[in-house]
Design a protein around this motif. Structure first.
Motif, PDB file in Angstrom:
ATOM      1  N   GLU A  30       0.827  -1.207   0.000  1.00  0.00           N
ATOM      2  CA  GLU A  30       0.000   0.000   0.000  1.00  0.00           C
ATOM      3  C   GLU A  30       0.863   1.260   0.000  1.00  0.00           C
ATOM      4  OE1 GLU A  30      -3.037   2.149   3.099  1.00  0.00           O
ATOM      5  OE2 GLU A  30      -3.193  -0.016   2.885  1.00  0.00           O
ATOM      6  N   LYS A  31       1.923   1.262   0.793  1.00  0.00           N
ATOM      7  CA  LYS A  31       2.817   2.422   0.843  1.00  0.00           C
ATOM      8  C   LYS A  31       3.540   2.625  -0.492  1.00  0.00           C
ATOM      9  CE  LYS A  31       1.881   3.775   4.896  1.00  0.00           C
ATOM     10  NZ  LYS A  31       1.147   5.034   5.060  1.00  0.00           N
ATOM     11  N   ILE A  32       3.917   1.535  -1.136  1.00  0.00           N
ATOM     12  CA  ILE A  32       4.583   1.648  -2.434  1.00  0.00           C
ATOM     13  C   ILE A  32       3.619   2.213  -3.470  1.00  0.00           C
ATOM     14  CG2 ILE A  32       5.603   0.348  -4.349  1.00  0.00           C
ATOM     15  CD1 ILE A  32       6.853  -1.501  -2.236  1.00  0.00           C
ATOM     16  N   TYR A  33       2.367   1.740  -3.471  1.00  0.00           N
ATOM     17  CA  TYR A  33       1.375   2.292  -4.405  1.00  0.00           C
ATOM     18  C   TYR A  33       1.201   3.797  -4.187  1.00  0.00           C
ATOM     19  CZ  TYR A  33      -0.332  -2.046  -6.524  1.00  0.00           C
ATOM     20  OH  TYR A  33      -0.449  -3.213  -7.245  1.00  0.00           O
ATOM     21  N   ASP A  34       1.159   4.225  -2.929  1.00  0.00           N
ATOM     22  CA  ASP A  34       1.043   5.663  -2.636  1.00  0.00           C
ATOM     23  C   ASP A  34       2.256   6.424  -3.176  1.00  0.00           C
ATOM     24  OD1 ASP A  34      -1.377   5.232  -1.361  1.00  0.00           O
ATOM     25  OD2 ASP A  34      -0.525   5.271   0.666  1.00  0.00           O
ATOM     26  N   PHE A  48       9.688   6.353  -9.874  1.00  0.00           N
ATOM     27  CA  PHE A  48       8.645   5.463 -10.392  1.00  0.00           C
ATOM     28  C   PHE A  48       9.231   4.099 -10.757  1.00  0.00           C
ATOM     29  CE2 PHE A  48       6.511   3.639 -14.091  1.00  0.00           C
ATOM     30  CZ  PHE A  48       5.240   3.442 -13.572  1.00  0.00           C
ATOM     31  N   ARG A  49      10.324   4.096 -11.482  1.00  0.00           N
ATOM     32  CA  ARG A  49      10.944   2.831 -11.887  1.00  0.00           C
ATOM     33  C   ARG A  49      11.447   2.036 -10.688  1.00  0.00           C
ATOM     34  NH1 ARG A  49      14.001   5.145 -17.165  1.00  0.00           N
ATOM     35  NH2 ARG A  49      12.181   5.092 -18.526  1.00  0.00           N
ATOM     36  N   ARG A  50      12.078   2.720  -9.741  1.00  0.00           N
ATOM     37  CA  ARG A  50      12.591   2.045  -8.548  1.00  0.00           C
ATOM     38  C   ARG A  50      11.451   1.428  -7.745  1.00  0.00           C
ATOM     39  NH1 ARG A  50      12.651   3.903  -3.715  1.00  0.00           N
ATOM     40  NH2 ARG A  50      12.444   6.084  -4.342  1.00  0.00           N
ATOM     41  N   LEU A  51      10.385   2.181  -7.573  1.00  0.00           N
ATOM     42  CA  LEU A  51       9.234   1.700  -6.800  1.00  0.00           C
ATOM     43  C   LEU A  51       8.508   0.556  -7.496  1.00  0.00           C
ATOM     44  CD1 LEU A  51       7.989   5.184  -5.650  1.00  0.00           C
ATOM     45  CD2 LEU A  51       8.782   3.362  -4.122  1.00  0.00           C
ATOM     46  N   THR A  52       8.358   0.646  -8.810  1.00  0.00           N
ATOM     47  CA  THR A  52       7.694  -0.449  -9.517  1.00  0.00           C
ATOM     48  C   THR A  52       8.543  -1.722  -9.475  1.00  0.00           C
ATOM     49  OG1 THR A  52       8.518   0.366 -11.646  1.00  0.00           O
ATOM     50  CG2 THR A  52       6.272   0.985 -11.025  1.00  0.00           C
ATOM     51  N   ASP A  53       9.862  -1.570  -9.509  1.00  0.00           N
ATOM     52  CA  ASP A  53      10.741  -2.737  -9.360  1.00  0.00           C
ATOM     53  C   ASP A  53      10.584  -3.359  -7.972  1.00  0.00           C
ATOM     54  OD1 ASP A  53      11.700  -2.525 -11.928  1.00  0.00           O
ATOM     55  OD2 ASP A  53      13.566  -1.501 -11.348  1.00  0.00           O
ATOM     56  N   GLU A  54      10.507  -2.510  -6.958  1.00  0.00           N
ATOM     57  CA  GLU A  54      10.320  -3.002  -5.593  1.00  0.00           C
ATOM     58  C   GLU A  54       8.966  -3.707  -5.455  1.00  0.00           C
ATOM     59  OE1 GLU A  54      10.261  -1.418  -0.959  1.00  0.00           O
ATOM     60  OE2 GLU A  54      10.957  -0.064  -2.546  1.00  0.00           O
ATOM     61  N   LEU A  55       7.946  -3.137  -6.073  1.00  0.00           N
ATOM     62  CA  LEU A  55       6.615  -3.737  -6.034  1.00  0.00           C
ATOM     63  C   LEU A  55       6.611  -5.107  -6.706  1.00  0.00           C
ATOM     64  CD1 LEU A  55       3.648  -3.368  -5.239  1.00  0.00           C
ATOM     65  CD2 LEU A  55       3.292  -2.252  -7.434  1.00  0.00           C
ATOM     66  N   LYS A  56       7.287  -5.207  -7.839  1.00  0.00           N
ATOM     67  CA  LYS A  56       7.383  -6.494  -8.531  1.00  0.00           C
ATOM     68  C   LYS A  56       8.068  -7.533  -7.647  1.00  0.00           C
ATOM     69  CE  LYS A  56       7.681  -4.471 -13.123  1.00  0.00           C
ATOM     70  NZ  LYS A  56       8.583  -4.199 -14.253  1.00  0.00           N
ATOM     71  N   THR A  57       9.101  -7.113  -6.935  1.00  0.00           N
ATOM     72  CA  THR A  57       9.817  -8.029  -6.042  1.00  0.00           C
ATOM     73  C   THR A  57       8.923  -8.517  -4.916  1.00  0.00           C
ATOM     74  OG1 THR A  57      11.907  -6.905  -6.508  1.00  0.00           O
ATOM     75  CG2 THR A  57      11.816  -8.257  -4.519  1.00  0.00           C
ATOM     76  N   ILE A  58       8.164  -7.632  -4.334  1.00  0.00           N
ATOM     77  CA  ILE A  58       7.264  -7.998  -3.235  1.00  0.00           C
ATOM     78  C   ILE A  58       6.180  -8.942  -3.717  1.00  0.00           C
ATOM     79  CG2 ILE A  58       5.471  -7.104  -1.689  1.00  0.00           C
ATOM     80  CD1 ILE A  58       7.198  -4.645  -1.302  1.00  0.00           C
ATOM     81  N   GLN A  59       5.672  -8.702  -4.912  1.00  0.00           N
ATOM     82  CA  GLN A  59       4.552  -9.498  -5.423  1.00  0.00           C
ATOM     83  C   GLN A  59       4.955 -10.848  -5.997  1.00  0.00           C
ATOM     84  OE1 GLN A  59       2.630  -6.700  -8.069  1.00  0.00           O
ATOM     85  NE2 GLN A  59       1.329  -5.949  -6.424  1.00  0.00           N
ATOM     86  N   SER A  60       6.245 -11.050  -6.184  1.00  0.00           N
ATOM     87  CA  SER A  60       6.666 -12.346  -6.748  1.00  0.00           C
ATOM     88  C   SER A  60       6.928 -13.383  -5.669  1.00  0.00           C
ATOM     89  CB  SER A  60       7.903 -12.176  -7.599  1.00  0.00           C
ATOM     90  OG  SER A  60       8.991 -11.725  -6.841  1.00  0.00           O
TER      91      SER A  60
END
Length: 60
Positions: A30-34, A48-60
């Protein structure tokens, strides 16, 4: 009977750990989406790129 108690307590501990891990993962997601929304609003491509990479890592 003591083995049953130890097994039960172990299972409860694992279940509690799984619930906590899921809650922390949901909170961080949720914090990453914000932060992604903020980066988009500010036009900050690098964040944006750094956060989306982090989000991908969390979701995998």
């Amino acid at each position: 009977m003591d083995n049953m108690k130890v097994a039960y307590e172990t299972m409860l501990g694992l279940a509690a750990e799984m619930v906590l891990d899921e809650a922390l993962r949901n909170y961080r997601t949720e914090k990453i989406y914000d932060a992604i929304d903020d980066a988009l609003a500010q036009g900050d491509v690098e964040s944006f790129r750094r956060l989306t990479d982090e989000l991908k890592t969390i979701q995998s």
